[in-house]
Enzyme design. Structure first.
Site, short mmCIF file in Angstrom:
data_model
loop_
_atom_site.label_atom_id
_atom_site.label_comp_id
_atom_site.label_asym_id
_atom_site.label_seq_id
_atom_site.Cartn_x
_atom_site.Cartn_y
_atom_site.Cartn_z
N ASN A 61 0.83 -1.21 0.00
CA ASN A 61 0.00 0.00 0.00
C ASN A 61 0.86 1.25 0.00
OD1 ASN A 61 0.51 -0.98 2.66
ND2 ASN A 61 -1.13 0.27 3.53
N GLU A 111 0.38 5.18 0.70
CA GLU A 111 -0.54 6.20 1.24
C GLU A 111 -0.11 7.60 0.80
OE1 GLU A 111 -0.97 5.38 5.45
OE2 GLU A 111 -2.10 3.55 5.00
N ASN A 112 -0.98 8.56 1.12
CA ASN A 112 -0.75 9.94 0.69
C ASN A 112 -1.35 10.87 1.73
OD1 ASN A 112 -1.35 12.52 -0.98
ND2 ASN A 112 -0.12 11.25 -2.32
N ALA A 113 -0.74 12.07 1.89
CA ALA A 113 -1.26 13.06 2.83
C ALA A 113 -2.70 13.43 2.47
CB ALA A 113 -0.38 14.31 2.81
N TYR A 151 -5.51 11.68 1.74
CA TYR A 151 -5.78 10.24 1.96
C TYR A 151 -6.32 9.46 0.76
CZ TYR A 151 -5.05 10.94 7.05
OH TYR A 151 -4.52 11.22 8.27
N CYS A 168 -4.30 0.78 -2.31
CA CYS A 168 -4.10 -0.48 -1.59
C CYS A 168 -3.08 -1.36 -2.30
CB CYS A 168 -5.42 -1.26 -1.52
SG CYS A 168 -6.70 -0.50 -0.54
N GLU A 189 -3.21 -4.52 -3.06
CA GLU A 189 -3.74 -5.42 -4.08
C GLU A 189 -3.82 -4.73 -5.44
OE1 GLU A 189 -4.87 -4.76 -1.10
OE2 GLU A 189 -6.11 -6.37 -0.28
N1 THU Z 1 -5.25 -1.55 2.64
C1 THU Z 1 -4.69 -2.35 1.69
O1 THU Z 1 -3.63 -2.06 1.13
N2 THU Z 1 -5.33 -3.50 1.38
C2 THU Z 1 -6.44 -3.95 2.02
O2 THU Z 1 -6.91 -5.03 1.68
C3 THU Z 1 -7.06 -3.17 3.08
C4 THU Z 1 -6.49 -1.83 3.30
C5 THU Z 1 -4.53 -0.34 3.01
C6 THU Z 1 -5.17 0.95 2.64
C7 THU Z 1 -4.55 1.88 3.66
O3 THU Z 1 -3.26 2.27 3.20
C8 THU Z 1 -4.34 1.02 4.88
O4 THU Z 1 -4.38 -0.32 4.41
C9 THU Z 1 -5.41 1.20 5.96
O5 THU Z 1 -6.69 1.09 5.44
#
Ligand code: THU
Length: 160
Positions: A61, A63-65, A67, A72, A74
């Site tokens: 995953n 992420e970014n400031a 949001y 994700c 996957e």
């Molecule tokens: N996240 C995933 O990468 N895959 C998932 O199946 C569930 C959630 C990430 C998104 C976010 O960066 C962090 O987990 C919390 O939600």
């Protein structure tokens, strides 16, 4: 009135019961959590994909400031694999998640948006994608992505 029940078939494995190739893919997913960029949630996810030609792609995953701009694990892994090999079906996907210094004990389950994206890869190639959801206590195995998304919207839904 009629009640209808849609079932999801899940096989629950302990790690030692898995085949060597499934163990290997899970290890790849687990490695990925340590390269995730998850400063906001502290929840690191890794995904590993094996194509039918046995190529492996993995991601985590990001992420970014701002949001919602993050993505994700996957989808990072699946888009990466499909972008590199647009003609090769996906065979297997493994996912693992790590937070507060340990892997989740219960199997991690993908969010709804990821399920939709995974389903597109399954239907696009008309080829079932096996799914391995890792937990340190137990691992869920699903024969295909459809099991994760009953009553789904897919390309045939666009036909009248
Ligand atoms: N996240 C995933 O990468 N895959 C998932 O199946 C569930 C959630 C990430 C998104 C976010 O960066 C962090 O987990 C919390 O939600």
């Amino acid at each position: 009135m009629l009640h209808k029940t849609f079932e999801t078939k899940v096989t629950i494995y302990s790690y030692n019961e898995l085949s060597d190739s499934h163990k290997m893919l899970i290890e790849k997913a687990k490695e990925q959590v340590f390269k995730a960029y998850a400063p906001y949630s502290g929840f690191s996810v890794g995904a590993a994909i094996q194509l039918e030609n046995n190529e492996i792609f993995a991601g985590n995953n990001q992420e970014n400031a701002a949001y919602p701009s993050g993505l994700c694990a996957e989808r990072v892994a699946m888009f990466y694999a499909n972008a590199q090999f647009p003609q090769i079906p996906v065979k297997t996907l493994a996912i693992a998640a790590y937070t507060h210094g340990e892997f989740l004990k219960k199997p991690v389950t993908p969010c709804g948006a990821c399920r939709q994206v995974l389903l597109e890869s399954e239907t696009r190639f008309d080829n079932s994608i096996e799914v391995l959801l890792y937990g340190s206590d137990e691992i869920y195995y699903l024969q295909n992505v459809k099991q994760l998304l009953p009553l789904c919207f897919e390309k045939t839904s666009l036909n009248k």
